[in-house]
Design an enzyme around this catalytic site. Sequence first.
Site, PDB file in Angstrom:
ATOM      1  N   LYS A  11       0.761  -1.271  -0.028  1.00 40.40           N
ATOM      2  CA  LYS A  11      -0.021  -0.051  -0.055  1.00 40.40           C
ATOM      3  C   LYS A  11       0.971   1.198   0.068  1.00 40.40           C
ATOM      4  O   LYS A  11       2.166   1.166   0.116  1.00 40.40           O
ATOM      5  CB  LYS A  11      -0.999  -0.125   1.117  1.00 40.40           C
ATOM      6  N   TYR A  51     -12.501  -2.193  -3.852  1.00 39.76           N
ATOM      7  CA  TYR A  51     -13.050  -2.360  -2.575  1.00 39.76           C
ATOM      8  C   TYR A  51     -14.543  -1.987  -2.261  1.00 39.76           C
ATOM      9  O   TYR A  51     -15.211  -1.811  -1.445  1.00 39.76           O
ATOM     10  CB  TYR A  51     -12.556  -1.314  -1.715  1.00 39.76           C
ATOM     11  N   ASN A 114      -2.243  -0.049   6.890  1.00 36.86           N
ATOM     12  CA  ASN A 114      -1.683  -1.101   7.079  1.00 36.86           C
ATOM     13  C   ASN A 114      -0.779  -2.215   6.268  1.00 36.86           C
ATOM     14  O   ASN A 114      -0.783  -3.235   6.564  1.00 36.86           O
ATOM     15  CB  ASN A 114      -2.790  -2.111   7.853  1.00 36.86           C
ATOM     16  N   HIS A 117      -2.234  -5.603   1.570  1.00 36.25           N
ATOM     17  CA  HIS A 117      -3.554  -6.490   1.255  1.00 36.25           C
ATOM     18  C   HIS A 117      -3.242  -7.820   0.790  1.00 36.25           C
ATOM     19  O   HIS A 117      -2.130  -7.878  -0.146  1.00 36.25           O
ATOM     20  CB  HIS A 117      -4.255  -5.588   0.359  1.00 36.25           C
ATOM     21  N   GLU A 128      -9.345 -10.878  -7.880  1.00 30.69           N
ATOM     22  CA  GLU A 128      -8.251  -9.706  -7.991  1.00 30.69           C
ATOM     23  C   GLU A 128      -7.158  -9.723  -8.853  1.00 30.69           C
ATOM     24  O   GLU A 128      -6.852  -8.775  -9.292  1.00 30.69           O
ATOM     25  CB  GLU A 128      -8.034  -9.687  -6.134  1.00 30.69           C
TER      26      GLU A 128
HETATM   27  P1  CMP Z   1      -7.598  -4.743   3.380  1.00 31.86           P
HETATM   28  O1  CMP Z   1      -7.053  -6.176   3.340  1.00 31.86           O
HETATM   29  O2  CMP Z   1      -6.796  -3.941   2.209  1.00 31.86           O
HETATM   30  O3  CMP Z   1      -9.123  -4.736   3.147  1.00 31.86           O
HETATM   31  C1  CMP Z   1      -9.943  -3.556   3.604  1.00 31.86           C
HETATM   32  C2  CMP Z   1      -9.225  -2.555   4.103  1.00 31.86           C
HETATM   33  O4  CMP Z   1     -10.100  -1.907   5.093  1.00 31.86           O
HETATM   34  C3  CMP Z   1      -8.104  -3.226   5.257  1.00 31.86           C
HETATM   35  O5  CMP Z   1      -7.488  -3.825   4.708  1.00 31.86           O
HETATM   36  C4  CMP Z   1      -7.941  -1.974   6.029  1.00 31.86           C
HETATM   37  O6  CMP Z   1      -6.908  -1.430   5.833  1.00 31.86           O
HETATM   38  C5  CMP Z   1      -9.152  -1.111   6.015  1.00 31.86           C
HETATM   39  N1  CMP Z   1      -9.753  -1.162   7.092  1.00 31.86           N
HETATM   40  C6  CMP Z   1     -10.306  -2.128   7.899  1.00 31.86           C
HETATM   41  N2  CMP Z   1     -11.062  -1.378   9.149  1.00 31.86           N
HETATM   42  C7  CMP Z   1     -10.764  -0.132   8.869  1.00 31.86           C
HETATM   43  C8  CMP Z   1     -11.118   0.936   9.948  1.00 31.86           C
HETATM   44  N3  CMP Z   1     -11.763   0.788  10.919  1.00 31.86           N
HETATM   45  N4  CMP Z   1     -10.594   2.153   9.576  1.00 31.86           N
HETATM   46  C9  CMP Z   1     -10.025   2.222   8.311  1.00 31.86           C
HETATM   47  N5  CMP Z   1      -9.621   1.553   7.506  1.00 31.86           N
HETATM   48  C10 CMP Z   1     -10.051  -0.036   7.716  1.00 31.86           C
END
Ligand code: CMP
Length: 140
Positions: A11, A51, A114, A117, A128
């Site tokens: 990311k 998403y 984070n 993904h 995907e």
């Molecule tokens: P990802 O695996 O990319 O799939 C969905 C994403 O939503 C997840 O990783 C997080 O980065 C994001 N996400 C999940 N919960 C929250 C939250 N409470 N606030 C912001 N982003 C979130």
Amino acid sequence: MASERTFSILKPDATRRNLTGAVNAVIEEAGLRIVGQRRIRMTRAQAETFYEVHKERPFYGELVEFMTSGPVVVQVLEGENAVAKYREVMGATNPAQAAEGTIRKKFAESVGENTVHGSDSPENAKAEIAQFFQDSDIAA
Ligand code: CMP
């Protein structure tokens, strides 16, 4: 179990901090092979489609904003049980809950930013991968 493929994204928080190589080292040390990789700037339309399942969540807007805020590295990873294996290597979505040694424990800044993904099922992995790669891009 037979070899499987999963889809991965490094990311914008990872590319911004020059962590592509460090994250890839964790991926490769775990026994996953990077068989496809491209650094791109996701368009808003791509992020919204990717998403779509989270469309009704309160963080959807923020998530799309973040994923288009800088370059990402899209990847195809291959290995035994690759979908489950990569989820183990990434660690919990919230880095505060991620296990020692996982990518999110090592590098992630918050639940939103984070670092990585990974697909949550083999079916989603196929869809995907197809959004970002052509079969001819992915070396056997
Ligand atoms: P990802 O695996 O990319 O799939 C969905 C994403 O939503 C997840 O990783 C997080 O980065 C994001 N996400 C999940 N919960 C929250 C939250 N409470 N606030 C912001 N982003 C979130």
